[in-house]
Design a protein around this motif. Sequence first.
Motif, mmCIF file in Angstrom:
data_model
loop_
_atom_site.group_PDB
_atom_site.id
_atom_site.type_symbol
_atom_site.label_atom_id
_atom_site.label_comp_id
_atom_site.label_asym_id
_atom_site.label_seq_id
_atom_site.Cartn_x
_atom_site.Cartn_y
_atom_site.Cartn_z
ATOM 1 N N GLY A 307 14.324 8.448 -5.961
ATOM 2 C CA GLY A 307 15.161 7.366 -6.490
ATOM 3 C C GLY A 307 15.717 6.427 -5.449
ATOM 4 N N VAL A 308 15.129 6.408 -4.229
ATOM 5 C CA VAL A 308 15.558 5.444 -3.204
ATOM 6 C C VAL A 308 14.794 4.149 -3.452
ATOM 7 N N VAL A 309 15.362 3.286 -4.272
ATOM 8 C CA VAL A 309 14.705 2.032 -4.656
ATOM 9 C C VAL A 309 15.231 0.920 -3.748
ATOM 10 N N MET A 310 14.315 0.228 -3.089
ATOM 11 C CA MET A 310 14.692 -0.863 -2.192
ATOM 12 C C MET A 310 13.547 -1.865 -2.126
ATOM 13 N N PRO A 311 13.852 -3.125 -1.791
ATOM 14 C CA PRO A 311 12.787 -4.135 -1.706
ATOM 15 C C PRO A 311 11.911 -3.905 -0.483
ATOM 16 N N VAL A 312 10.599 -3.816 -0.699
ATOM 17 C CA VAL A 312 9.643 -3.620 0.388
ATOM 18 C C VAL A 312 8.409 -4.478 0.114
ATOM 19 N N LEU A 313 7.582 -4.611 1.148
ATOM 20 C CA LEU A 313 6.251 -5.201 1.003
ATOM 21 C C LEU A 313 5.297 -4.044 0.722
ATOM 22 N N PRO A 314 4.918 -3.813 -0.524
ATOM 23 C CA PRO A 314 4.228 -2.565 -0.860
ATOM 24 C C PRO A 314 2.887 -2.392 -0.157
ATOM 25 N N GLU A 315 2.050 -3.438 -0.143
ATOM 26 C CA GLU A 315 0.747 -3.292 0.513
ATOM 27 C C GLU A 315 0.908 -3.077 2.016
ATOM 28 N N GLY A 316 1.813 -3.807 2.621
ATOM 29 C CA GLY A 316 2.032 -3.640 4.042
ATOM 30 C C GLY A 316 2.548 -2.256 4.382
ATOM 31 N N LEU A 317 3.503 -1.751 3.592
ATOM 32 C CA LEU A 317 4.054 -0.431 3.885
ATOM 33 C C LEU A 317 3.006 0.657 3.686
ATOM 34 N N ARG A 318 2.176 0.525 2.656
ATOM 35 C CA ARG A 318 1.080 1.486 2.477
ATOM 36 C C ARG A 318 0.164 1.483 3.701
ATOM 37 N N ARG A 319 -0.153 0.294 4.203
ATOM 38 C CA ARG A 319 -1.034 0.191 5.358
ATOM 39 C C ARG A 319 -0.369 0.818 6.592
ATOM 40 N N ALA A 320 0.927 0.598 6.766
ATOM 41 C CA ALA A 320 1.629 1.159 7.919
ATOM 42 C C ALA A 320 1.634 2.680 7.867
ATOM 43 N N VAL A 321 1.964 3.263 6.708
ATOM 44 C CA VAL A 321 1.985 4.723 6.589
ATOM 45 C C VAL A 321 0.583 5.294 6.765
ATOM 46 N N ALA A 322 -0.406 4.610 6.205
ATOM 47 C CA ALA A 322 -1.782 5.091 6.354
ATOM 48 C C ALA A 322 -2.212 5.096 7.817
ATOM 49 N N ASN A 323 -1.856 4.055 8.564
ATOM 50 C CA ASN A 323 -2.210 4.023 9.991
ATOM 51 C C ASN A 323 -1.541 5.158 10.759
ATOM 52 N N LEU A 324 -0.250 5.389 10.493
ATOM 53 C CA LEU A 324 0.451 6.454 11.213
ATOM 54 C C LEU A 324 -0.115 7.832 10.866
ATOM 55 N N VAL A 325 -0.394 8.055 9.581
ATOM 56 C CA VAL A 325 -0.959 9.345 9.184
ATOM 57 C C VAL A 325 -2.357 9.516 9.765
ATOM 58 N N GLY A 326 -3.169 8.442 9.765
ATOM 59 C CA GLY A 326 -4.502 8.530 10.360
ATOM 60 C C GLY A 326 -4.452 8.840 11.839
#
Length: 419
Positions: A307-326
Amino acid sequence: MAFSPQTRAQSRRWLPRSFYARAALILIVPVLTIQLAVAVLFLQRHVEDVTASMTATMARQVALVRTHPELAALLGIFEAEAPDATRIRIWDLGGRVMRARLAEALPDLAAVDTVAARKEVRLGFADGTGLAFPRDAVSAPNPHQLIVWMVAVALVATAISVLFMRGQIRPIRRLAAAAEAFGRGQHADFWSSGSTEVRQAGTAFLAMRARIERHIEQRTLLLSGVSHDLRTPLTRMKLELGMMDGPEAEALAGDVRAMERIIDTFLDFARAGATDALAPHDLTALVREAVSLAAPEAEVPVSGPEGVVMPVLPEGLRRAVANLVGNALRYGRRVRVEVSAGAAAAIVAVEDDGPGIPDGDRDAAMRPFSRLDAARGSTEGNVGLGLAIVRDIARAHGGTLRLGDSPLGGLKAEVVLPR
Protein backbone atom coordinates in the motif's frame (compact mmCIF):
# COMPACT_ATOMS: atom_id res chain seq x y z
CA MET A 1 42.70 37.16 9.00
CA ALA A 2 41.06 34.82 6.46
CA PHE A 3 38.20 32.56 7.52
CA SER A 4 37.50 29.16 5.98
CA PRO A 5 34.20 28.51 4.14
CA GLN A 6 33.11 26.22 7.01
CA THR A 7 33.71 28.98 9.56
CA ARG A 8 31.77 31.49 7.49
CA ALA A 9 28.91 29.01 7.07
CA GLN A 10 28.76 28.34 10.81
CA SER A 11 28.73 32.07 11.55
CA ARG A 12 25.58 32.44 9.41
CA ARG A 13 23.58 29.68 11.08
CA TRP A 14 21.59 32.23 13.05
CA LEU A 15 20.24 33.71 9.80
CA PRO A 16 16.84 32.55 8.45
CA ARG A 17 17.07 29.92 5.72
CA SER A 18 14.65 31.38 3.17
CA PHE A 19 15.51 34.36 0.96
CA TYR A 20 12.15 35.95 1.80
CA ALA A 21 12.91 35.89 5.55
CA ARG A 22 16.44 37.20 5.01
CA ALA A 23 15.17 40.07 2.86
CA ALA A 24 12.59 40.92 5.51
CA LEU A 25 15.33 40.86 8.15
CA ILE A 26 17.49 43.19 6.05
CA LEU A 27 14.56 45.59 5.86
CA ILE A 28 13.32 45.40 9.45
CA VAL A 29 16.66 45.62 11.28
CA PRO A 30 17.59 49.09 9.91
CA VAL A 31 14.06 50.37 10.63
CA LEU A 32 14.21 49.16 14.22
CA THR A 33 17.72 50.56 14.60
CA ILE A 34 16.56 53.99 13.45
CA GLN A 35 13.57 53.77 15.78
CA LEU A 36 15.74 52.95 18.76
CA ALA A 37 18.30 55.61 17.88
CA VAL A 38 15.60 58.27 17.63
CA ALA A 39 13.93 57.10 20.83
CA VAL A 40 17.16 57.03 22.83
CA LEU A 41 18.85 60.13 21.46
CA PHE A 42 16.08 62.51 20.49
CA LEU A 43 13.33 61.58 22.93
CA GLN A 44 15.66 61.29 25.90
CA ARG A 45 17.24 64.63 25.12
CA HIS A 46 13.80 66.15 24.53
CA VAL A 47 12.37 64.78 27.79
CA GLU A 48 15.39 65.79 29.85
CA ASP A 49 15.64 69.34 28.48
CA VAL A 50 11.94 70.14 28.70
CA THR A 51 11.61 68.53 32.12
CA ALA A 52 14.63 70.45 33.45
CA SER A 53 13.24 73.76 32.21
CA MET A 54 9.73 73.14 33.60
CA THR A 55 11.13 71.81 36.89
CA ALA A 56 13.19 74.97 37.39
CA THR A 57 10.00 77.03 37.08
CA MET A 58 8.12 74.74 39.46
CA ALA A 59 10.96 74.89 42.01
CA ARG A 60 10.67 78.67 42.12
CA GLN A 61 6.90 78.37 42.57
CA VAL A 62 7.29 75.81 45.38
CA ALA A 63 9.75 78.10 47.16
CA LEU A 64 7.30 80.97 46.75
CA VAL A 65 4.40 78.90 48.18
CA ARG A 66 6.46 77.90 51.19
CA THR A 67 6.97 81.55 52.06
CA HIS A 68 3.50 82.71 50.94
CA PRO A 69 1.03 79.83 51.48
CA GLU A 70 -1.91 81.96 50.25
CA LEU A 71 -0.54 81.62 46.66
CA ALA A 72 -0.75 77.82 46.62
CA ALA A 73 -4.19 77.54 45.02
CA LEU A 74 -3.32 80.17 42.44
CA LEU A 75 -0.15 78.28 41.38
CA GLY A 76 -1.79 74.81 41.42
CA ILE A 77 0.17 73.61 44.43
CA PHE A 78 -1.50 72.06 47.47
CA GLU A 79 -0.58 70.57 50.80
CA ALA A 80 -0.18 66.77 51.04
CA GLU A 81 1.23 64.12 53.31
CA ALA A 82 5.00 64.13 53.16
CA PRO A 83 6.43 60.89 51.60
CA ASP A 84 8.73 58.75 53.72
CA ALA A 85 11.28 58.13 50.97
CA THR A 86 12.00 58.97 47.38
CA ARG A 87 10.23 56.65 44.94
CA ILE A 88 10.70 56.97 41.17
CA ARG A 89 10.17 54.17 38.64
CA ILE A 90 13.26 52.86 36.86
CA TRP A 91 12.00 53.75 33.38
CA ASP A 92 10.92 57.26 34.43
CA LEU A 93 13.71 59.27 32.80
CA GLY A 94 11.95 62.59 33.41
CA GLY A 95 11.43 61.76 37.09
CA ARG A 96 15.13 61.43 37.74
CA VAL A 97 15.87 64.73 35.98
CA MET A 98 13.08 66.42 37.92
CA ARG A 99 14.36 65.17 41.28
CA ALA A 100 17.88 66.39 40.53
CA ARG A 101 16.68 69.87 39.58
CA LEU A 102 14.38 70.12 42.63
CA ALA A 103 17.21 69.00 44.93
CA GLU A 104 19.46 71.73 43.50
CA ALA A 105 16.81 74.48 43.91
CA LEU A 106 15.38 73.34 47.28
CA PRO A 107 18.18 72.52 49.75
CA ASP A 108 15.84 71.14 52.45
CA LEU A 109 14.04 68.73 50.11
CA ALA A 110 13.97 65.29 51.76
CA ALA A 111 11.96 63.04 49.39
CA VAL A 112 10.26 63.02 45.98
CA ASP A 113 7.46 60.50 45.30
CA THR A 114 6.02 60.02 41.79
CA VAL A 115 4.51 56.57 42.51
CA ALA A 116 2.05 57.06 45.39
CA ALA A 117 -0.50 59.04 43.39
CA ARG A 118 -1.19 58.79 39.68
CA LYS A 119 -0.19 61.90 37.67
CA GLU A 120 0.96 63.64 40.83
CA VAL A 121 4.32 64.56 42.38
CA ARG A 122 4.64 64.72 46.16
CA LEU A 123 7.48 66.49 47.92
CA GLY A 124 8.65 65.99 51.50
CA PHE A 125 10.82 68.52 53.32
CA ALA A 126 13.15 68.26 56.29
CA ASP A 127 10.66 70.03 58.59
CA GLY A 128 8.01 67.30 57.96
CA THR A 129 5.76 69.34 55.66
CA GLY A 130 4.63 68.09 52.28
CA LEU A 131 3.45 69.63 49.04
CA ALA A 132 2.05 68.14 45.83
CA PHE A 133 1.48 69.36 42.29
CA PRO A 134 0.34 67.78 38.96
CA ARG A 135 2.94 65.74 37.11
CA ASP A 136 2.20 67.42 33.79
CA ALA A 137 3.41 70.69 35.33
CA VAL A 138 7.00 69.39 35.10
CA SER A 139 6.80 66.89 32.20
CA ALA A 140 7.02 67.25 28.45
CA PRO A 141 3.50 67.36 26.97
CA ASN A 142 2.52 63.99 25.41
CA PRO A 143 5.94 62.69 24.37
CA HIS A 144 4.38 59.28 23.70
CA GLN A 145 2.55 60.64 20.66
CA LEU A 146 5.82 60.81 18.76
CA ILE A 147 6.56 57.19 19.64
CA VAL A 148 3.08 56.12 18.50
CA TRP A 149 3.51 57.92 15.20
CA MET A 150 6.97 56.42 14.69
CA VAL A 151 5.68 52.88 15.31
CA ALA A 152 2.64 53.40 13.06
CA VAL A 153 4.73 54.77 10.19
CA ALA A 154 7.24 51.95 10.62
CA LEU A 155 4.49 49.32 10.49
CA VAL A 156 2.95 50.84 7.36
CA ALA A 157 6.36 51.11 5.65
CA THR A 158 7.19 47.52 6.61
CA ALA A 159 3.87 46.22 5.25
CA ILE A 160 4.38 48.03 1.94
CA SER A 161 7.94 46.74 1.70
CA VAL A 162 6.85 43.17 2.46
CA LEU A 163 4.25 43.32 -0.33
CA PHE A 164 6.89 44.69 -2.69
CA MET A 165 9.35 41.95 -1.69
CA ARG A 166 6.75 39.26 -2.34
CA GLY A 167 6.39 40.54 -5.87
CA GLN A 168 10.16 40.52 -6.36
CA ILE A 169 10.68 37.07 -4.86
CA ARG A 170 7.83 35.39 -6.76
CA PRO A 171 9.85 35.13 -10.04
CA ILE A 172 12.74 33.55 -8.11
CA ARG A 173 10.40 30.93 -6.66
CA ARG A 174 8.96 30.20 -10.11
CA LEU A 175 12.50 29.79 -11.45
CA ALA A 176 13.34 27.37 -8.64
CA ALA A 177 10.14 25.37 -9.28
CA ALA A 178 10.90 25.19 -13.03
CA ALA A 179 14.47 24.04 -12.37
CA GLU A 180 13.28 21.39 -9.90
CA ALA A 181 10.67 20.14 -12.38
CA PHE A 182 13.29 19.97 -15.14
CA GLY A 183 15.52 17.94 -12.85
CA ARG A 184 12.65 15.46 -12.50
CA GLY A 185 12.33 15.18 -16.27
CA GLN A 186 9.25 17.42 -16.51
CA HIS A 187 8.82 20.46 -18.71
CA ALA A 188 7.17 23.17 -16.59
CA ASP A 189 5.97 26.40 -18.18
CA PHE A 190 8.26 29.28 -17.28
CA TRP A 191 8.75 32.82 -18.53
CA SER A 192 11.34 35.33 -17.47
CA SER A 193 10.04 38.21 -15.32
CA GLY A 194 10.99 40.37 -12.37
CA SER A 195 14.00 42.63 -11.94
CA THR A 196 16.84 42.81 -14.45
CA GLU A 197 19.04 40.35 -12.54
CA VAL A 198 16.19 37.86 -12.12
CA ARG A 199 15.29 38.18 -15.80
CA GLN A 200 18.89 37.45 -16.72
CA ALA A 201 18.88 34.35 -14.52
CA GLY A 202 15.56 33.22 -16.03
CA THR A 203 16.79 33.78 -19.58
CA ALA A 204 20.00 31.86 -18.82
CA PHE A 205 17.93 28.99 -17.39
CA LEU A 206 15.72 28.84 -20.49
CA ALA A 207 18.78 28.79 -22.75
CA MET A 208 20.43 26.09 -20.63
CA ARG A 209 17.25 23.99 -20.63
CA ALA A 210 16.99 24.27 -24.41
CA ARG A 211 20.61 23.20 -24.85
CA ILE A 212 20.20 20.21 -22.53
CA GLU A 213 16.99 19.16 -24.29
CA ARG A 214 18.72 19.37 -27.67
CA HIS A 215 21.61 17.33 -26.31
CA ILE A 216 19.24 14.66 -24.93
CA GLU A 217 17.30 14.58 -28.18
CA GLN A 218 20.47 14.24 -30.24
CA ARG A 219 21.78 11.48 -27.96
CA THR A 220 18.51 9.61 -28.20
CA LEU A 221 18.35 9.94 -32.00
CA LEU A 222 21.99 8.90 -32.38
CA LEU A 223 21.76 5.81 -30.20
CA SER A 224 18.35 4.83 -31.55
CA GLY A 225 19.45 5.31 -35.15
CA VAL A 226 22.69 3.40 -34.76
CA SER A 227 20.99 0.58 -32.86
CA HIS A 228 18.20 0.35 -35.43
CA ASP A 229 20.59 0.33 -38.38
CA LEU A 230 22.67 -2.44 -36.82
CA ARG A 231 19.71 -4.78 -36.44
CA THR A 232 19.41 -5.41 -40.18
CA PRO A 233 22.95 -6.79 -40.73
CA LEU A 234 22.72 -8.68 -37.45
CA THR A 235 19.51 -10.35 -38.63
CA ARG A 236 21.21 -11.40 -41.88
CA MET A 237 24.17 -12.74 -39.90
CA LYS A 238 21.84 -14.79 -37.69
CA LEU A 239 20.15 -16.30 -40.75
CA GLU A 240 23.47 -17.18 -42.34
CA LEU A 241 24.84 -18.61 -39.09
CA GLY A 242 21.68 -20.70 -38.74
CA MET A 243 22.61 -22.53 -41.93
CA MET A 244 26.20 -23.17 -40.79
CA ASP A 245 27.55 -25.91 -38.58
CA GLY A 246 30.70 -26.24 -36.56
CA PRO A 247 32.35 -24.65 -33.49
CA GLU A 248 33.22 -21.52 -35.45
CA ALA A 249 29.55 -20.92 -36.22
CA GLU A 250 28.60 -21.34 -32.57
CA ALA A 251 31.27 -18.84 -31.49
CA LEU A 252 30.05 -16.33 -34.08
CA ALA A 253 26.46 -16.86 -32.94
CA GLY A 254 27.55 -15.99 -29.40
CA ASP A 255 29.12 -12.80 -30.68
CA VAL A 256 25.89 -11.90 -32.50
CA ARG A 257 23.84 -12.49 -29.35
CA ALA A 258 26.25 -10.28 -27.39
CA MET A 259 25.89 -7.55 -30.03
CA GLU A 260 22.10 -7.78 -29.73
CA ARG A 261 22.38 -7.32 -25.97
CA ILE A 262 24.63 -4.31 -26.53
CA ILE A 263 22.07 -2.80 -28.93
CA ASP A 264 19.27 -3.37 -26.41
CA THR A 265 21.38 -1.68 -23.74
CA PHE A 266 21.98 1.30 -26.02
CA LEU A 267 18.24 1.61 -26.60
CA ASP A 268 17.54 1.41 -22.86
CA PHE A 269 20.12 4.14 -22.23
CA ALA A 270 18.60 6.31 -24.96
CA ARG A 271 15.14 5.91 -23.42
CA ALA A 272 16.28 6.42 -19.83
CA GLY A 273 15.62 10.18 -19.79
CA ALA A 274 12.18 9.96 -21.38
CA THR A 275 9.13 9.99 -21.16
CA ASP A 276 6.48 7.90 -19.46
CA ALA A 277 4.35 10.14 -17.30
CA LEU A 278 4.34 10.17 -13.53
CA ALA A 279 1.44 8.13 -12.18
CA PRO A 280 0.55 6.78 -8.72
CA HIS A 281 1.52 3.12 -8.29
CA ASP A 282 1.88 0.65 -5.44
CA LEU A 283 5.67 0.67 -5.17
CA THR A 284 6.11 -2.83 -3.72
CA ALA A 285 3.76 -4.39 -6.29
CA LEU A 286 5.58 -2.59 -9.11
CA VAL A 287 8.97 -3.83 -7.87
CA ARG A 288 7.68 -7.42 -7.61
CA GLU A 289 6.42 -7.19 -11.17
CA ALA A 290 9.79 -5.86 -12.38
CA VAL A 291 11.71 -8.62 -10.56
CA SER A 292 9.49 -11.35 -11.98
CA LEU A 293 9.96 -10.01 -15.49
CA ALA A 294 13.73 -9.56 -15.09
CA ALA A 295 14.37 -12.99 -13.51
CA PRO A 296 11.40 -15.29 -14.18
CA GLU A 297 13.39 -18.46 -13.42
CA ALA A 298 15.28 -17.18 -10.36
CA GLU A 299 13.74 -17.08 -6.92
CA VAL A 300 14.50 -13.51 -5.87
CA PRO A 301 12.68 -12.60 -2.63
CA VAL A 302 11.01 -9.18 -2.52
CA SER A 303 10.02 -7.72 0.86
CA GLY A 304 8.37 -4.44 1.69
CA PRO A 305 5.21 -2.83 3.02
CA GLU A 306 2.02 -3.03 0.99
CA GLY A 307 0.00 0.00 0.00
CA VAL A 308 2.93 2.42 -0.49
CA VAL A 309 1.30 4.41 -3.30
CA MET A 310 3.40 7.22 -4.77
CA PRO A 311 3.88 8.89 -8.16
CA VAL A 312 6.57 7.13 -10.22
CA LEU A 313 7.64 6.64 -13.82
CA PRO A 314 6.48 3.02 -14.10
CA GLU A 315 8.39 1.94 -17.21
CA GLY A 316 11.56 3.62 -16.05
CA LEU A 317 11.37 2.13 -12.57
CA ARG A 318 10.76 -1.35 -13.99
CA ARG A 319 13.83 -0.92 -16.18
CA ALA A 320 15.94 0.29 -13.23
CA VAL A 321 14.96 -2.65 -11.00
CA ALA A 322 15.47 -5.09 -13.85
CA ASN A 323 18.99 -3.76 -14.49
CA LEU A 324 19.94 -4.00 -10.81
CA VAL A 325 18.54 -7.51 -10.46
CA GLY A 326 20.26 -8.60 -13.69
CA ASN A 327 23.60 -7.24 -12.48
CA ALA A 328 23.15 -8.92 -9.09
CA LEU A 329 22.37 -12.30 -10.68
CA ARG A 330 25.32 -11.92 -13.04
CA TYR A 331 27.86 -11.47 -10.23
CA GLY A 332 26.24 -13.24 -7.27
CA ARG A 333 24.25 -16.33 -6.35
CA ARG A 334 22.04 -14.92 -3.58
CA VAL A 335 19.96 -11.84 -4.41
CA ARG A 336 17.25 -10.10 -2.43
CA VAL A 337 15.16 -6.96 -2.98
CA GLU A 338 13.72 -4.80 -0.22
CA VAL A 339 11.33 -1.84 -0.39
CA SER A 340 11.19 0.60 2.50
CA ALA A 341 9.22 3.82 2.86
CA GLY A 342 9.63 6.80 5.15
CA ALA A 343 8.00 10.19 5.45
CA ALA A 344 10.46 11.87 3.07
CA ALA A 345 11.54 9.10 0.68
CA ALA A 346 11.07 5.50 -0.42
CA ILE A 347 14.04 3.20 -1.08
CA VAL A 348 14.31 0.18 -3.36
CA ALA A 349 17.40 -1.83 -2.32
CA VAL A 350 18.90 -4.71 -4.33
CA GLU A 351 21.58 -6.79 -2.55
CA ASP A 352 23.79 -9.69 -3.64
CA ASP A 353 26.61 -11.83 -2.33
CA GLY A 354 28.98 -11.15 -5.22
CA PRO A 355 32.40 -9.49 -5.17
CA GLY A 356 30.90 -6.01 -4.77
CA ILE A 357 32.50 -2.75 -5.87
CA PRO A 358 35.34 -1.09 -3.94
CA ASP A 359 34.42 2.16 -2.25
CA GLY A 360 36.80 4.21 -4.39
CA ASP A 361 35.33 2.84 -7.65
CA ARG A 362 31.63 3.35 -6.96
CA ASP A 363 31.37 6.82 -8.48
CA ALA A 364 33.14 5.62 -11.61
CA ALA A 365 30.84 2.57 -11.81
CA MET A 366 27.82 4.85 -12.31
CA ARG A 367 29.35 6.71 -15.25
CA PRO A 368 28.24 5.74 -18.76
CA PHE A 369 30.45 3.21 -20.60
CA SER A 370 32.48 2.52 -17.44
CA ARG A 371 33.49 -1.16 -16.99
CA LEU A 372 35.32 -2.08 -13.81
CA ASP A 373 35.70 -5.74 -14.76
CA ALA A 374 38.45 -5.18 -17.32
CA ALA A 375 38.95 -8.91 -17.79
CA ARG A 376 35.48 -9.21 -19.32
CA GLY A 377 35.17 -8.20 -22.93
CA SER A 378 32.28 -6.44 -24.55
CA THR A 379 31.42 -9.72 -26.25
CA GLU A 380 29.46 -10.61 -23.15
CA GLY A 381 27.23 -7.64 -23.73
CA ASN A 382 28.58 -5.54 -20.87
CA VAL A 383 29.16 -2.00 -22.10
CA GLY A 384 29.03 -0.25 -18.71
CA LEU A 385 25.58 1.35 -19.04
CA GLY A 386 23.55 -0.61 -16.49
CA LEU A 387 24.18 1.55 -13.42
CA ALA A 388 24.21 4.73 -15.53
CA ILE A 389 20.69 3.90 -16.73
CA VAL A 390 19.53 3.30 -13.15
CA ARG A 391 21.04 6.57 -11.98
CA ASP A 392 19.37 8.51 -14.83
CA ILE A 393 16.00 6.98 -13.96
CA ALA A 394 16.47 7.81 -10.26
CA ARG A 395 17.36 11.40 -11.16
CA ALA A 396 14.27 11.61 -13.38
CA HIS A 397 12.26 10.96 -10.18
CA GLY A 398 14.24 13.65 -8.34
CA GLY A 399 16.13 10.97 -6.40
CA THR A 400 19.51 9.30 -6.56
CA LEU A 401 21.33 5.97 -6.75
CA ARG A 402 23.50 4.92 -3.79
CA LEU A 403 26.00 2.07 -3.74
CA GLY A 404 27.17 0.45 -0.52
CA ASP A 405 28.10 -2.82 1.17
CA SER A 406 25.48 -5.52 1.61
CA PRO A 407 25.16 -7.72 4.71
CA LEU A 408 25.22 -10.63 2.22
CA GLY A 409 28.83 -9.75 1.46
CA GLY A 410 28.40 -8.12 -1.94
CA LEU A 411 26.96 -4.90 -3.35
CA LYS A 412 23.93 -3.03 -2.08
CA ALA A 413 22.34 -0.69 -4.66
CA GLU A 414 19.63 1.69 -3.36
CA VAL A 415 17.30 3.69 -5.56
CA VAL A 416 16.11 6.62 -3.41
CA LEU A 417 12.79 8.11 -4.54
CA PRO A 418 11.51 11.29 -2.80
CA ARG A 419 7.85 11.17 -1.76
